[in-house]
Design an enzyme around this catalytic site. Structure first.
Site, PDB file in Angstrom:
ATOM      1  N   HIS A 173       2.066  10.774  -3.526  1.00  0.00           N
ATOM      2  CA  HIS A 173       2.602  10.981  -2.400  1.00  0.00           C
ATOM      3  C   HIS A 173       1.907  10.465  -1.192  1.00  0.00           C
ATOM      4  O   HIS A 173       2.124  10.595   0.083  1.00  0.00           O
ATOM      5  CB  HIS A 173       2.869  12.438  -2.164  1.00  0.00           C
ATOM      6  CG  HIS A 173       3.785  12.934  -1.136  1.00  0.00           C
ATOM      7  ND1 HIS A 173       3.523  13.683  -0.053  1.00  0.00           N
ATOM      8  CD2 HIS A 173       5.322  12.894  -0.978  1.00  0.00           C
ATOM      9  CE1 HIS A 173       4.594  13.885   0.845  1.00  0.00           C
ATOM     10  NE2 HIS A 173       5.737  13.290   0.362  1.00  0.00           N
ATOM     11  N   LYS A 175       0.364   8.038   1.642  1.00  0.00           N
ATOM     12  CA  LYS A 175       0.920   7.048   2.584  1.00  0.00           C
ATOM     13  C   LYS A 175      -0.253   6.413   3.501  1.00  0.00           C
ATOM     14  O   LYS A 175      -0.519   6.996   4.418  1.00  0.00           O
ATOM     15  CB  LYS A 175       2.118   7.581   3.498  1.00  0.00           C
ATOM     16  CG  LYS A 175       3.187   7.877   2.935  1.00  0.00           C
ATOM     17  CD  LYS A 175       3.160   9.400   2.189  1.00  0.00           C
ATOM     18  CE  LYS A 175       4.542   9.867   1.374  1.00  0.00           C
ATOM     19  NZ  LYS A 175       5.474  10.429   2.051  1.00  0.00           N
ATOM     20  N   ASP A 180      -6.491  -6.074   5.974  1.00  0.00           N
ATOM     21  CA  ASP A 180      -7.908  -6.550   6.367  1.00  0.00           C
ATOM     22  C   ASP A 180      -8.760  -5.014   6.667  1.00  0.00           C
ATOM     23  O   ASP A 180      -8.863  -4.252   5.829  1.00  0.00           O
ATOM     24  CB  ASP A 180      -7.945  -7.525   7.492  1.00  0.00           C
ATOM     25  CG  ASP A 180      -7.414  -8.850   6.793  1.00  0.00           C
ATOM     26  OD1 ASP A 180      -7.175  -9.065   5.702  1.00  0.00           O
ATOM     27  OD2 ASP A 180      -7.123  -9.775   7.827  1.00  0.00           O
TER      28      ASP A 180
END
Length: 509
Positions: A173, A175, A180
């Site tokens: 889950h 995110k 870079d």
């Protein structure tokens, strides 16, 4: 019988007792939350490198722009990648950037690493896997796609539980979107609604190499204990790794714990050494010497702490820190807590109802719940959340805490609500000094089932505090205060079967 009822008896994990560390003031007096660095690495940055993003469209445009200019690494961790035209636009951006890297005069070291959940990413004939296969087939040396499979979905359970319902057992889950040395932390997935009309939270950390290195290593660690997507759409485990659902569960979880904790502990040690060299060395460089050496970074006024929660691997850092923050919030402090899915753990409920700070809790009204209007059993989930909300409100009222603990429901026509996190305002302050932002929802599955990550941002910079305050205000402005009359509305009427089933299934959503 509902498939939810079939699921509930299959897993009934016990709720652990968590011993929280004491909250103490840092002896150097920098800020009161430095106890967090006893658990995780502490990254000191300038507030000028931190930007709060407010809308899905801005998030989408930022993602595309960052992909296009990335030179060295693109790391994306999400629950899934959708299959619509906007998601295809993202994939096309990745393909274009990879093409340019091959056409460069010098050999490119651009690497793309994508981590998704196996069950969610494999749902249906057209899915996250089929969206990414062309990249994997065309750039096999530069692209890695890892699909995390929870070790709790195995054996007979894995055979019996159908698609969609198998996602209730546990998910990847996290995110994190990284380009870079730039990092986006969010609760948003890679799907069209999250780019258009699904409200979430997002923070953009610019030119923060050490934070980018940490999250690169974290995603790679989870990737190493995940299944690897192959060019023919099959999956394989990394050489030498225990299989997540075919191998011994205890051995797999032990190996995964070690892999992830090695990342956390090595980064923590590295940051402690850097802190010691910077602030406690006998041979400190003067500002002029540092400038002459090319180090013109301003002194940090903001601190970033990555909080990881992976209960299947016995990693409970986010839970410990969140409980401690709620415990230590003193009388007069204000906590603004928001979640798209209001289903607090019992420990969090006890802390909210038993501590002294004021709470304003923002949650989704049924109409902006992501499951509103869904077919089958899923369509009843908003009603289950209403039932949980009403039970919580009744507890608040029975304790006479209505003035101190307030519920508010977010509503916006044509939108859904997925924002989560908290803002902490110390007693006497009109601006927040700390926020939590990332993937956890403060619910049972966030704490016990899924892999989660968020960051605590602590800042003494007034301009950044103002950004965070405005973010909070904009979300809460679209809400209405919950009262007893709220539950008398026709849309809040909950069917008897939903009330009966909710206690059995609430640990699965």
């Amino acid at each position: 019988r509902s498939p939810w009822l079939l699921l509930a008896p299959l897993l009934s994990p016990t709720i652990p007792l968590v011993t929280s560390p004491p909250c103490c003031l840092c002896p150097e007096g920098v800020h009161r939350f430095q106890w967090i660095r006893n658990l995780v690495p502490e990254f000191g940055v300038s507030s000028s490198h931190v930007r709060v993003i407010s809308s899905p469209a801005e998030f989408f445009e930022l993602m595309k722009g960052q992909i296009k200019v990335a030179k060295r690494r693109i790391v994306m961790a999400s629950l899934y990648l959708g299959t619509g035209p906007l998601e295809q636009e993202l994939v096309d951006c990745l393909e274009s950037t990879l093409e340019k890297s091959l056409e460069a005069k010098f050999p490119s070291d651009l690497k793309v690493s994508i981590l998704l959940d196996f069950t969610r990413g494999s749902r249906g004939r057209k899915n996250s896997r089929t969206m990414l296969l062309p990249l994997l087939q065309r750039f096999p040396e530069q692209v890695r796609v890892s699909l995390f499979h929870t070790p709790n979905l195995r054996g007979l359970l894995r055979l019996l539980v159908p698609e969609r319902f198998n996602e209730t057992i546990g998910l990847q889950h996290i995110k994190v979107y990284l380009f870079d040395n730039n990092v986006i932390l969010s609760g948003a997935n890679l799907s069209d609604s999250y780019f258009t009309n699904r409200q979430d939270r997002y923070v953009f950390l610019q030119d923060c190499a050490e934070i980018a290195d940490f999250f690169t290593d974290l995603v790679e660690a989870v990737g190493d204990v995940s299944l690897q997507l192959q060019r023919d759409d099959t999956v394989q485990v990394v050489d030498g790794m225990v299989h997540p659902y075919k191998g011994d569960r205890a051995a797999y979880c032990k190996a995964a714990n070690k892999r992830v904790m090695d990342v956390i502990n090595s980064a923590r040690t590295r940051q402690q050494m850097l802190h010691a060299q910077t602030f406690h060395s006998d041979s400190l460089l003067t500002q002029e010497d540092a400038a002459a050496a090319g180090d013109r970074r301003p002194a940090p006024d903001t601190w970033i702490y990555p909080l990881i929660q992976m209960k299947p691997f016995e990693i409970q850092i986010d839970e410990i820190v969140t409980e401690t923050l709620l415990t230590e919030a003193e009388r007069g402090a204000k906590v603004y807590l928001t979640t798209g899915y209001f289903n607090l753990t019992q420990a969090y409920v006890d802390l909210v109802l038993g501590t002294r700070a004021e709470y304003q809790i923002l949650l989704a009204s049924p109409e902006v719940n992501g499951f509103f209007g869904a077919k089958g059993v899923a369509g009843a989930i908003p009603a289950a959340y209403v039932h949980i909300e009403r039970q919580f409100y009744s507890k608040v009222c029975s304790l006479g805490q209505q003035e101190r603990v307030q519920l508010q429901e977010y509503w916006r026509r044509g939108w859904t609500f997925h924002a989560k996190g908290l803002w902490l305002y110390l007693a006497g302050s009109s601006l927040p000094c700390l926020t939590l932002i990332g993937s956890p929802n403060f619910g049972y599955r966030s704490v016990h089932r899924d892999l989660e990550a968020q960051i605590a941002i602590v800042t003494e910079n007034r301009a950044l505090q103002q950004q965070l305050h405005q973010e909070q205000e904009q979300l809460y402005l679209r809400s209405g205060v919950v009262s007893s009359s709220t539950f008398e509305q026709p849309s809040r009427q909950v069917k008897l079967w939903v009330k009966i089933v909710t206690p059995l299934i609430k640990n699965f959503f």
